[in-house]
Design a protein around this motif. Structure first.
Motif, mmCIF file in Angstrom:
data_model
loop_
_atom_site.group_PDB
_atom_site.id
_atom_site.type_symbol
_atom_site.label_atom_id
_atom_site.label_comp_id
_atom_site.label_asym_id
_atom_site.label_seq_id
_atom_site.Cartn_x
_atom_site.Cartn_y
_atom_site.Cartn_z
ATOM 1 N N LEU A 307 0.852 -1.187 0.000
ATOM 2 C CA LEU A 307 0.000 0.000 0.000
ATOM 3 C C LEU A 307 0.889 1.238 0.000
ATOM 4 O O LEU A 307 1.755 1.384 0.870
ATOM 5 N N SER A 308 0.706 2.102 -0.980
ATOM 6 C CA SER A 308 1.436 3.368 -1.024
ATOM 7 C C SER A 308 0.444 4.515 -0.976
ATOM 8 O O SER A 308 -0.599 4.473 -1.641
ATOM 9 N N GLU A 309 0.775 5.553 -0.189
ATOM 10 C CA GLU A 309 -0.090 6.731 -0.116
ATOM 11 C C GLU A 309 0.772 7.983 0.003
ATOM 12 O O GLU A 309 1.908 7.917 0.489
ATOM 13 N N ALA A 310 0.215 9.112 -0.478
ATOM 14 C CA ALA A 310 0.976 10.357 -0.478
ATOM 15 C C ALA A 310 0.036 11.544 -0.484
ATOM 16 O O ALA A 310 -1.108 11.460 -0.965
ATOM 17 N N ILE A 311 0.542 12.675 0.029
ATOM 18 C CA ILE A 311 -0.188 13.934 -0.029
ATOM 19 C C ILE A 311 0.806 15.033 -0.355
ATOM 20 O O ILE A 311 1.956 15.003 0.094
#
Length: 324
Positions: A307-311
């Motif tokens: 799982l990869s997430e970014a803001i």
């Protein structure tokens, strides 16, 4: 059958110059302890004079091609996520094309700041699923050292330069979460928060590249909430939960954001790839850099749920779930 965009290769490149926190003590009212405590960063890399974003991107692309046992002739197109292009135009992607010796296919850039690689993966996945390409090179590359205000201790100590790349190829799947490849994506933006993270220059406003500006505390609060929400949405789309995740590979902005998001999702830090201490915040390059390091260290293995997430500025944020 369902078409899936499966990872075939991964690679990264970091400039030679290592900049420890102590280097900032010479010019700023700061310290190694102050930086480590607030960000988790111990060192970062800065591009050499004359070394451009496309130079970094090419080196990461070459590493990914070598990892996959492929050549540039095997690639149908490439997407580069960056907010620090060599020139206003043409795109970094076309420069990478030329430097790799590609004379066919297509290339374009995606600009969503720190969320750029998530947006690029989402676009690449859509192109492969739609049958527009069989194999794509997806790169995140940045030279954020070129847009720093070196008098602002709250921002200039946080960022670094680097590049990472993935190669995605079309494979048949069953259409469920047992498939390899990108399983789901969730992307979002909300321009009301633009003043939290922006650059104070541009072609049609000042005619200059400008410098990075950030409201750290408000951004931190938005980051943990939105990263958790987008991660859970991406997992829900493919009928998975946090307990199914083998590795979180998050945007490497701040160790406290990484820890806060993992805690809110109920996932142990033992299942999080962390590179922020060595790279700082490399914006769109941070996720592919961390993925490549995770593979290189033998942590991420075939079959793992990642799982990869970014803001990032915009605000723009999102998450991708894939089976390695």
């Amino acid at each position: 059958m369902t078409v899936r965009a499966v990872v075939e290769g991964v690679g990264h490149y970091l400039p030679d110059r290592i900049v420890p926190n102590s280097e900032f003590e010479k010019t700023l009212d700061t310290s190694d302890d102050w930086i480590r405590t607030r960000s988790g960063i111990e060192r970062r890399r800065f591009a050499a004079e004359g070394q451009t974003t496309s130079d970094l991107a090419v080196r990461a692309a070459q590493a990914a091609l070598k990892n996959a046992g492929l050549t540039a002739d095997d690639i149908d197109g490439l997407i580069v996520a960056t907010s620090t292009p060599d020139l206003t135009f043409p795109s970094v992607a076309t420069m990478v094309q030329q430097k790799l010796g590609m004379t066919r296919g297509f290339g374009f850039d995606v600009q969503a700041v720190c969320a750029g690689f998530i947006y690029a993966l989402t676009n690449a996945n859509a192109l492969i699923v739609a049958g527009q390409a069989k194999r794509l090179l997806v790169i995140g590359a940045e030279t954020f050292s070129r847009i720093m205000d070196w008098t602002d201790r709250s921002t200039c100590v946080l960022f670094g330069d680097g590049a990472g790349a993935l190669i995605l190829s079309a494979h048949d799947g069953n259409g469920d979460n047992s498939d390899r490849g990108i399983l789901s994506a969730d992307i979002n933006s909300d321009g009301r928060y633009r003043d939290m993270l922006y650059v104070d220059g541009g072609v049609s406003s000042t005619g200059t590249s400008g410098k990075l500006r950030m409201q750290g505390n408000p951004l931190f609060r938005q980051a943990v909430e939105k990263l958790t929400s987008t991660a859970e949405s991406a997992l829900e789309k493919i009928d998975l939960q946090g307990t199914d995740v083998d590795w979180i590979v998050p945007h490497q902005a701040n160790i406290r954001i990484i820890q806060g998001t993992a805690k809110k999702m109920g996932i142990s830090m033992d299942h999080v790839i962390v590179t922020v201490q060595d790279h700082g915040n490399t914006s769109a390059a941070s996720i592919p850099l961390a993925l490549s390091v995770g593979v290189e260290e033998g942590k991420i293995k075939q079959g793992d749920i990642v799982l990869s997430e970014a803001i990032g500025g915009g605000l723009a944020w999102g998450a991708v779930v894939l089976r390695w």
